[in-house]
Design a protein around this motif. Structure first.
Motif, mmCIF file in Angstrom:
data_model
loop_
_atom_site.group_PDB
_atom_site.id
_atom_site.type_symbol
_atom_site.label_atom_id
_atom_site.label_comp_id
_atom_site.label_asym_id
_atom_site.label_seq_id
_atom_site.Cartn_x
_atom_site.Cartn_y
_atom_site.Cartn_z
ATOM 1 N N ILE A 40 -1.392 -21.991 -44.480
ATOM 2 C CA ILE A 40 -2.026 -23.266 -44.149
ATOM 3 C C ILE A 40 -1.868 -24.209 -45.336
ATOM 4 C CG2 ILE A 40 -4.216 -24.424 -43.644
ATOM 5 C CD1 ILE A 40 -5.054 -21.930 -42.112
ATOM 6 N N GLU A 41 -1.202 -25.336 -45.087
ATOM 7 C CA GLU A 41 -1.018 -26.327 -46.148
ATOM 8 C C GLU A 41 -2.295 -27.141 -46.313
ATOM 9 O OE1 GLU A 41 2.447 -28.746 -45.816
ATOM 10 O OE2 GLU A 41 3.683 -27.072 -45.155
ATOM 11 N N ILE A 42 -2.664 -27.385 -47.562
ATOM 12 C CA ILE A 42 -3.850 -28.182 -47.869
ATOM 13 C C ILE A 42 -3.423 -29.291 -48.827
ATOM 14 C CG2 ILE A 42 -6.157 -28.163 -48.884
ATOM 15 C CD1 ILE A 42 -6.248 -25.136 -48.183
ATOM 16 N N HIS A 43 -3.667 -30.530 -48.426
ATOM 17 C CA HIS A 43 -3.300 -31.685 -49.249
ATOM 18 C C HIS A 43 -4.448 -32.684 -49.252
ATOM 19 C CE1 HIS A 43 0.907 -30.448 -49.234
ATOM 20 N NE2 HIS A 43 0.828 -30.303 -47.925
ATOM 21 N N ARG A 44 -4.500 -33.498 -50.308
ATOM 22 C CA ARG A 44 -5.369 -34.672 -50.265
ATOM 23 C C ARG A 44 -4.801 -35.599 -49.195
ATOM 24 N NH1 ARG A 44 -3.955 -35.043 -55.719
ATOM 25 N NH2 ARG A 44 -3.237 -37.150 -55.273
ATOM 26 N N LYS A 45 -5.647 -36.377 -48.547
ATOM 27 C CA LYS A 45 -5.231 -37.223 -47.432
ATOM 28 C C LYS A 45 -4.087 -38.165 -47.826
ATOM 29 C CE LYS A 45 -5.808 -39.187 -43.306
ATOM 30 N NZ LYS A 45 -6.832 -39.174 -42.317
ATOM 31 N N GLU A 46 -4.180 -38.808 -48.997
ATOM 32 C CA GLU A 46 -3.141 -39.752 -49.390
ATOM 33 C C GLU A 46 -1.801 -39.055 -49.617
ATOM 34 O OE1 GLU A 46 -5.499 -38.813 -53.191
ATOM 35 O OE2 GLU A 46 -5.948 -39.153 -51.086
ATOM 36 N N VAL A 47 -1.824 -37.829 -50.096
ATOM 37 C CA VAL A 47 -0.590 -37.062 -50.271
ATOM 38 C C VAL A 47 -0.031 -36.670 -48.906
ATOM 39 C CG1 VAL A 47 0.367 -34.900 -51.184
ATOM 40 C CG2 VAL A 47 -1.248 -36.232 -52.552
ATOM 41 N N PHE A 48 -0.890 -36.229 -48.011
ATOM 42 C CA PHE A 48 -0.479 -35.863 -46.661
ATOM 43 C C PHE A 48 0.214 -37.034 -45.959
ATOM 44 C CE2 PHE A 48 -1.500 -35.691 -42.091
ATOM 45 C CZ PHE A 48 -0.858 -34.506 -41.751
ATOM 46 N N LEU A 49 -0.374 -38.231 -46.058
ATOM 47 C CA LEU A 49 0.215 -39.410 -45.427
ATOM 48 C C LEU A 49 1.558 -39.763 -46.051
ATOM 49 C CD1 LEU A 49 -2.983 -41.608 -44.949
ATOM 50 C CD2 LEU A 49 -1.762 -40.274 -43.208
ATOM 51 N N ALA A 50 1.685 -39.627 -47.368
ATOM 52 C CA ALA A 50 2.955 -39.901 -48.045
ATOM 53 C C ALA A 50 4.030 -38.914 -47.592
ATOM 54 C CB ALA A 50 2.776 -39.849 -49.557
ATOM 55 N N ILE A 51 3.668 -37.652 -47.441
ATOM 56 C CA ILE A 51 4.618 -36.635 -46.964
ATOM 57 C C ILE A 51 5.076 -36.977 -45.552
ATOM 58 C CG2 ILE A 51 4.838 -34.212 -46.244
ATOM 59 C CD1 ILE A 51 2.925 -33.534 -48.612
ATOM 60 N N GLN A 52 4.148 -37.353 -44.680
ATOM 61 C CA GLN A 52 4.507 -37.717 -43.310
ATOM 62 C C GLN A 52 5.463 -38.903 -43.286
ATOM 63 O OE1 GLN A 52 0.715 -38.289 -41.263
ATOM 64 N NE2 GLN A 52 1.168 -36.470 -40.061
ATOM 65 N N GLU A 53 5.190 -39.904 -44.116
ATOM 66 C CA GLU A 53 6.045 -41.093 -44.159
ATOM 67 C C GLU A 53 7.454 -40.730 -44.627
ATOM 68 O OE1 GLU A 53 6.284 -45.400 -46.395
ATOM 69 O OE2 GLU A 53 4.327 -44.447 -46.155
ATOM 70 N N GLU A 54 7.554 -39.923 -45.666
ATOM 71 C CA GLU A 54 8.861 -39.503 -46.169
ATOM 72 C C GLU A 54 9.606 -38.666 -45.124
ATOM 73 O OE1 GLU A 54 10.570 -40.379 -48.936
ATOM 74 O OE2 GLU A 54 8.920 -41.808 -49.156
ATOM 75 N N ASN A 55 8.897 -37.802 -44.432
ATOM 76 C CA ASN A 55 9.531 -37.000 -43.381
ATOM 77 C C ASN A 55 10.048 -37.875 -42.245
ATOM 78 O OD1 ASN A 55 9.108 -34.616 -44.745
ATOM 79 N ND2 ASN A 55 7.293 -34.044 -43.595
#
Length: 75
Positions: A40-55
């Motif tokens: 299970i991946e755990i990220h801070r929300k701002e990091v999670f959103l940045a990862i989604q945008e890059e993907n």
């Protein structure tokens, strides 16, 4: 949204596998500890959103390049 109150060293259980524990409360910050399975991946929300945008950007670029390659093969 579920809102719960917890004190230091109290926990919240999510399903069978995830436990969130309040470790400390200092001024305007709350330190939490998360126990979860490694898959299970755990990220801070701002990091999670940045990862989604890059993907999303990478997927869009890959689709354009793949389409160009396909068209070139048809020629």
């Amino acid at each position: 949204m579920l809102v719960l109150s917890r004190k230091v060293n109290e926990s919240i259980q999510i399903g069978d596998d995830i436990e969130i524990t309040v470790l400390a409360i200092e001024k305007d910050k709350v330190k939490i500890g998360i126990t979860a399975p490694k898959h299970i991946e755990i990220h801070r929300k701002e990091v999670f959103l940045a990862i989604q945008e890059e993907n999303s950007k990478a997927a869009a670029a890959a689709n354009v390049e793949g389409l160009k390659d396909y068209i070139n093969k048809l020629k």
